[in-house]
Structure formats: C-alpha cells, structure tokens
Design a protein around this motif. Structure first.
Motif, short mmCIF file in Angstrom:
data_model
loop_
_atom_site.label_atom_id
_atom_site.label_comp_id
_atom_site.label_asym_id
_atom_site.label_seq_id
_atom_site.Cartn_x
_atom_site.Cartn_y
_atom_site.Cartn_z
N GLU A 1 17.34 41.04 55.87
CA GLU A 1 18.18 42.11 55.51
C GLU A 1 19.19 41.77 54.59
O GLU A 1 19.63 40.52 54.49
CB GLU A 1 18.89 42.16 57.07
N VAL A 2 19.46 42.72 53.57
CA VAL A 2 20.20 42.52 52.50
C VAL A 2 21.35 43.72 52.12
O VAL A 2 20.68 44.94 52.27
CB VAL A 2 19.46 42.24 51.12
N GLN A 3 22.59 43.64 52.13
CA GLN A 3 23.71 44.47 52.02
C GLN A 3 24.41 44.17 50.90
O GLN A 3 24.58 42.93 50.65
CB GLN A 3 24.18 44.96 53.29
N LEU A 4 25.37 44.98 50.35
CA LEU A 4 26.46 44.65 49.24
C LEU A 4 27.72 44.28 50.14
O LEU A 4 27.92 45.08 51.28
CB LEU A 4 26.64 45.64 48.38
N GLU A 5 28.55 43.43 49.96
CA GLU A 5 29.50 43.09 50.09
C GLU A 5 30.82 44.09 49.81
O GLU A 5 30.34 44.87 48.93
CB GLU A 5 30.29 41.85 49.60
N GLU A 6 31.71 44.30 50.67
CA GLU A 6 32.95 45.62 50.17
C GLU A 6 33.32 45.43 48.63
O GLU A 6 33.39 46.34 48.24
CB GLU A 6 33.90 45.27 51.06
N ASN A 7 33.58 44.26 48.29
CA ASN A 7 34.14 43.82 46.79
C ASN A 7 33.12 44.63 46.10
O ASN A 7 33.39 44.95 44.82
CB ASN A 7 34.39 42.42 46.67
N GLU A 8 31.51 44.27 46.38
CA GLU A 8 30.53 44.95 45.36
C GLU A 8 30.66 46.26 45.53
O GLU A 8 30.09 47.03 44.45
CB GLU A 8 29.38 44.13 45.75
N GLN A 9 30.50 46.80 46.63
CA GLN A 9 30.71 48.20 46.71
C GLN A 9 31.80 49.13 45.85
O GLN A 9 31.58 50.16 45.45
CB GLN A 9 30.94 48.76 48.24
N GLU A 10 32.70 48.32 45.84
CA GLU A 10 34.06 49.02 45.27
C GLU A 10 33.67 49.08 43.73
O GLU A 10 34.14 50.08 43.15
CB GLU A 10 35.17 48.13 45.29
N GLN A 11 32.84 48.43 43.28
CA GLN A 11 32.40 48.81 41.74
C GLN A 11 31.70 49.85 41.60
O GLN A 11 31.45 50.46 40.34
CB GLN A 11 31.62 47.39 41.22
N PHE A 12 31.24 50.53 42.59
CA PHE A 12 30.10 51.77 42.68
C PHE A 12 31.07 52.81 42.80
O PHE A 12 30.48 53.89 43.04
CB PHE A 12 29.05 51.60 43.37
N ASN A 13 32.39 52.92 42.98
CA ASN A 13 33.15 54.13 43.14
C ASN A 13 33.32 54.85 41.76
O ASN A 13 33.69 54.39 40.71
CB ASN A 13 34.66 53.74 43.33
N ARG A 14 32.71 56.08 41.83
CA ARG A 14 32.53 56.66 40.44
C ARG A 14 32.78 58.23 40.40
O ARG A 14 32.85 58.99 39.30
CB ARG A 14 30.89 56.55 40.07
#
Length: 723
Positions: free
Chosen positions: A404-417
């Motif tokens: 199981e693989v997911q992005l961390e919150e800090n990684e997700q923030e880079q995708f706010n577009r």
C-alpha cells in the motif's frame, strides 16, 4: 511450400487461404501457446490439424463461393469430428474440446447451431454434414496424411460412430462446471492465424516475451512516487496518489511478467498505447505492445445477441485494454477461455480505478476476484478512492499480500493547482471563454454527453470564428479520432511541439467529453466543465495547470463548474444525487486542496451499493465456476449492465473498402457506440472481425462525429447495393 489439395480453401475471397496452409499455421500457434501454458504441444498440434478438416466437405466449399447461403445448417467443426477414429482414444477428450466448440457453444448457442442444439432440434444433423461423403473424405485423408497422421479409409458408419462419440462426450461435458483450457488454446490459435494469415509465422517469434521495464525506474523530484521504492515480496499493489505524481511509472515498476494495462475508457487507451510503445521502444526494439481496440463483437441471431470479446493477438508483451474486456472471463462470454489462457499468471494493472460507475465498480471487484484466482499479480492505481471501496479491495486481496502506497500531506500540498469557481449558467461560461480567448489562453470545455459537446462546439464556432476550435469525443471513426488526438496533443511525429492546441502559445478552445479524463497528457489554462461526480471532476481538473515545475508550485489556474442538472434524464450518464453531493463539497472562489480530497470523497460516497452481479457471473465468490463446460453465455450481459460503447460500426460509404481492408485499415474505419443506438441497422457479417453495424453516411461528419439523431435506417443512401 507446395500445398496439398490447393483447391480446398479455408477461407473465401479475398484471401482464399488454402486449408493446408491454415491448418499448418494454426498448428504452429497452438504449439507455441501450449508450451507457454505447460500443456502438451503434441496434442495441441493434433487438435489444430483436426479442427477445420471438415472444410474439405463439398458442402462447405460450395458455400464459400455461394452468393446466397442455404437455410440448412452446416458446421464444419462437426464434419471435422468424423475423423476422430484416426487418433488414439486417450486423446479424444482433448481433441473434442478443441474441435467441436472452437466457434460455437455446444449448447444454447445464439443461433442454435451448437452440436447439441442441432441434435435437439433436428433429426438429420449427421446426414447434412456427411453429404457427399465419398466425394470429399479422400481429400481430408490426403491432408491429414500430409501432416503425418496415420490414415486409413473411413466408412460412413465409422464417421457416424465418431459423431455419436462426440455427441455423447458433449452431453457429459455440459453437466460439468468449469472452463476448457483446450478450447481456449484452440480458439486463441485459430484467431491468431486467421487474423494474420501468411504473416503468422513472422509474428510467432515475438509472442509470450516479458518486457524489459527499466525505463520506468526514472527518478525526478517533481514526481514523488518515482522516489519511493517499488520492491516488495507482496504480490499485489494499491497506490493512491495525485494525478501527475508518477502513478503509472510506479505501477509498471511493480510488474515482473507480461503486462495487461487497463484504463476505464475505450478512447483513453489509444493515448496510453502510444505512450507505452514509445517508452519501451529503446529497451525492447522488437516488443509486441498490443492495443485491444475492438470492444466487442455482437452477432445478431433473430432477437438474441451475442458478445464476443475480440482477443487481439494472444501473447503480447504488453496489452492495453479496458476492464470490461477482461470481464469476459467473469461473465463467460464467447472467447473467455482464450483470454484466460492469455492472462493467467500475468501482471494486471487496473489504473484510474476511481473513475468507475457503480455498476462498473461491481464488475471491477469481480474481475479482481477472478484474476486473483488465475494467479495474476494485481496492481491498482487511483487518485482518490472512497474508504469503503478501498477496504473492500484490500479484503479481497488480503492485506498481508498488498503493498500500500500513498502520498504524505507535505507531498500532496505540491499538487494544489486549481481555484474552483461555481457559475450559474452557460451564458456566464461563454463570457469566461471570451475573456480567456482575449487573454490568449487555452480553454478546455468538458461536457458529460456527446450530444451536449456537439452543441457547445457548434455554438462556440459561431461565437469565435477566428479561434482554433477542436471537438473530441468517443464517437468518431478511429482514423478521425487518432488525427484529432494528434492535433490536440500538438506534437509532430518526433514528439516535438508543433503549436497546435496543447502546445499552442495563442488562444484556442477544445470541447471534449470524458475522453480527456484519463491518460491524455494535455496542459490547458482554463476549464469550463459540467458538474459531475467528484472522482470524475478531479480527473478533469488534472488537465489544467498539469505541467509542474519548481516555478509553478504554489501558482493556481481557474476551473469553472456549471450547476448540477435539474433531473435524472439531464444527469445521465451519472446519478443526479452523486452530482449534487459532489457539487456541494467543492469550494467556491478558493483553492481546492489535495489533502482535503480524501475527506470530500468519503463525504460524497457515504455508502456504496456493491451491486451484486453474482447471478450474472460465471465465477462465484466461493471460487467455483458455474458455467457449463464447452459453452459460453450468448446473452450480452455486459452490454445491458454497462451500457458501454460496445459495438463497432462503419459508414455505409466504407463498406466495400472495409471488406477488402487489412486489420489496421479496418480499425481506422470503425466507430464505437452503444448497441441500442444501432440495433435496427444493417450489419456486415464477418466471421473473424467485429461484424460492424452500417451507419448511414448522413449520420456522420468528421467535425461533429456520429450524430445519433440521424442514425435511422431511412437515412441510408439508396444507391448502395446492400440495402
């Protein structure tokens, strides 16, 4: 090579392949499949030699050239069985399973032409198939002798005894539950050799090869999944990550065997096919990447309909397809055993799994069950997934077996577009588009239905006559759609920007349907979209401000969402309550934060009705098969449940060219649509192809595509002779 009995043909015009050549080619393919499948190649070759020997019958040969086919049935596979006595009795079971059902279900065939159907409904089946026995059996024996079979004269009584042996075997077989590997092997071999004809042996060397996937080990800080390790002893994979995070690469990195890669839409697999073929070309110069582009074959027999999944060519290193094509296995439609022989033990990627409807979701869960049973490694990719569905899949695969693989919150923030704007009407949308065009922006308009997209395109053409505008959806001929996709992507043949649409530096407008939701790598400045379920909207948003650089992180572009539809009819193909809940959780005038998406998805999908399809499925939750051996389901359950673009069509003007065309040229002429749209139209009978329906020329143009309101028999051109 000099052919024995060259006057005996396996096919009519235009190919007129000799029977000797066809049997030889099918035998070569059958051996190769058998070796790959760890079953006897010797028995496989014997079955291939025997399977069509009944075509030596004078009845069959006359029907190849007859302008009008007689009403009395003749099945060449039944006549082939008259020579069963020439083979060791210990081989009879395997030979019967390969021969007697390689076209038809032995019982409950859609056209009532299975051997047991004929036995039940006629009392002259043997007589019809043994007609002129003395005048054609010697040709059959001469051909068998050429293949090294020990032959002897066979009397009419001995032929009848073999026929009765086969009938008795089939009566016993249909009392068993399960599938026949031998039937699947022969069907796959016959389809391969029939489709490729004299190119068969040239292509055989490339099948069943494992692709080298080192290309996908590339790393880049902008793609966080590329920095995560993919090595694990766990058999299966579940990846949840933002669009553009490197999901596809990661899923391929998890694969060790031949790969079946699925995406939810027929239209979206074209782009992925081209991408994979390009990605793997350097490390795999002779790689066999296949696009399973023909959704299905529908054969009408009276009022019944039968779906046959077009198998493409067995043994591809990578095959790109849609999940419902794999679903043939779960539903037992014609050709399902051949697909089992192809997919068993392979790596299967189910990508963009979040974009499925309720019915498709149930079918995907069933596919997961059957693929697990067949020993496949299952790798699932999703941008967002309701927790209920996620947990259900993990339970099916066994948590201990899943990486199981997911992005961390800090990684997700880079995708706010994106900044989301809710607007009240199409008039406001038109103002947004006008302003964007004046600012030299690239505008993407997404509609939920083809007809709406055609209407918006026509209106925008009037409003912006000087601005390049493109319409793209799933109801174009494949040739036209390929051209439109190339235009949309804005790249030349070498992959360099040519300034069209996606790579334009000036204003342009693209009007599209859901076909842009997955796999098309496009990057627009502004979006106007119909309201839709949240999972679909998230995919659409990913086509705006898609290209990420260090400089673009922290910058935003606008998405304008129109109000939800007013009633169920307007909401189609989606559920209106789902659209309303999705619209309610969207921000208005604010940034859509990636880290909030999982919570929003859970709020929208508060419950998931895992529609039970057990009654339709031939593979049960218990792990048991419920289908009668040597049969398949002739009722096209997939058509009724999914309402998918499942039938192939061609234009009436293309009919003659289609009959003469090769595999690739036929592909360019085909249009896919729903069965109910064309069910009253003419259909071209084609034993090895998709038996396309004939669309009136008046119902199509290359700007708008298929115009459903004009798809009526009265719109045919009276000049065409087939009417």
């Amino acid at each position: 090579m000099e052919w024995v009995c060259p006057h005996i043909k396996a096919k009519g015009r235009p190919e007129e392949t000799t029977l000797h050549e066809h049997l030889l080619l099918v035998g070569n393919v059958a051996e190769k499949i058998a070796i790959y499948s760890n079953i006897s190649p010797q028995i496989a070759r014997l079955g291939a030699i025997l399977h069509d020997i009944g075509k030596t019958s004078t009845v069959f040969q006359q029907r190849l050239t007859a302008k009008k086919k007689p009403d009395t049935p003749f099945r060449h596979e039944i006549a082939s069985c008259f020579f069963l006595a020439l083979f060791d009795k210990g081989l009879h079971a395997a030979l019967i399973e390969m021969v007697i059902a390689h076209h038809k279900s032995v019982l409950y065939d859609a056209g009532k032409k299975g051997i047991l159907d004929l036995e039940e409904n006629r009392d002259d089946t043997f007589e019809l198939h043994s007609k002129d026995w003395e005048s054609w059996k010697d040709n059959a024996l001469e051909l068998l002798d050429a293949f090294g079979i020990a032959v002897q004269d066979i009397s009419i009584k001995e032929a009848q005894a073999s026929y009765e042996t086969v009938v008795a075997y089939c009566k016993g077989a249909v009392l068993e539950r399960g599938y026949s590997e031998w039937r699947g092997l022969l069907m796959a071999a016959d389809h391969f050799a029939s489709a490729l004809s004299d190119k068969t042996d040239d292509c055989l060397g490339g099948i069943f090869k494992q692709p080298k996937l080192d290309f996908y080990n590339r790393r880049h800080e902008l793609y966080p999944l590329s920095l995560k390790g993919a090595s694990s002893e766990k058999k299966h994979t579940m990846v949840v990550a933002s669009t553009g995070a490197g999901k596809t690469d990661f899923l391929f990195r998890r694969c060790k065997k031949r790969v079946f890669y699925t995406l939810p839409f027929q239209a979206s697999i074209n782009a992925m096919y081209k991408r994979v073929k390009k990605d793997l070309a350097t490390d795999n110069p002779d790689i066999d990447v296949r696009l399973l582009h023909a959704a299905s074959k529908i054969v009408l027999e009276g009022k019944s309909k039968e779906e046959k999944v077009i198998q493409g060519h067995v043994g591809a290193a990578v095959k790109v397809l849609t999940p419902h094509q794999i679903a043939a296995i779960a539903f037992g439609t014609n050709g399902y055993e051949a697909m089992i022989m192809d997919i068993k033990g392979c790596d299967v990627i189910l990508d963009e799994i979040h974009t499925y409807t309720e019915v498709t979701r149930a079918i995907v869960l069933k596919i997961v069950q059957v693929l697990k049973h067949l020993g496949c490694n299952i790798h699932i990719g999703t941008a967002t997934m309701p927790k209920l569905l996620y947990n259900r899949i993990i339970d099916l695969l066994g948590k201990e077996n899943v990486l199981e693989v997911q992005l961390e919150e800090n990684e997700q923030e880079q995708f706010n577009r994106h900044i989301i704007h809710k607007i009240d009407s199409w008039d406001i949308a038109a103002e947004v588009i006008a302003r964007s065009v004046n600012e030299q922006k690239k505008v993407l308009v997404v509609c939920n239905r083809v007809k709406a997209a055609q209407e918006k395109y026509t209106r925008l053409k009037r409003l912006f006559p000087e601005t390049p505008i493109l319409l793209i959806h799933s109801r174009f001929t494949k040739g036209d759609r390929d051209a439109k996709e190339r235009l949309l992507l804005g790249l030349d043949e070498d992959g360099r920007p040519n300034g069209h649409f996606n790579t334009s530096t000036e204003a342009c407008i693209v009007v599209a349907t859901q076909v842009v939701e997955v796999s098309l790598d496009i990057n627009f400045d502004v979006m106007v979209t119909d309201a839709a379920p949240l999972d679909s909207l998230i995919q659409r948003f990913g086509r705006v401000h898609r290209k990420r650089t260090k400089e673009t992180i922290g910058t935003y572009k606008p998405v304008y969402v129109l109000p939800p539809p007013k009633n169920d009819k307007e909401a189609k193909p989606y559920d209106i309550e789902l659209i309303n809940r999705s619209y309610d959780v969207l921000p208005n005038g604010e940034v859509l934060e990636e880290k909030s998406l999982q919570g929003k998805i859970n709020d929208v999908f508060t419950e998931i009705d895992f529609l039970t399809i057990e009654e339709h499925s031939v593979f049960k939750e218990t792990g048991k098969w419920s289908i009668d051996k040597l049969t398949h389901n002739s009722k096209a359950i997939l058509l009724e449940l999914l309402d998918i673009d499942s039938v192939s069509c061609i234009l009436e003007a293309d009919r003659e060219a289609y009959v003469q065309a090769n595999y690739e040229d036929r592909y360019k002429m085909e249009i896919h649509t729903r069965y109910y749209v064309v069910k009253d139209l003419q259909q071209l009978k084609d034993e090895y192809g998709p038996s396309p329906f004939i669309i009136p020329d008046k119902a199509y143009n290359n700007s708008l595509g298929l115009i459903e309101d004009l798809v009526m028999p009265e719109n045919y051109n009276v000049e065409y002779s087939f009417l």
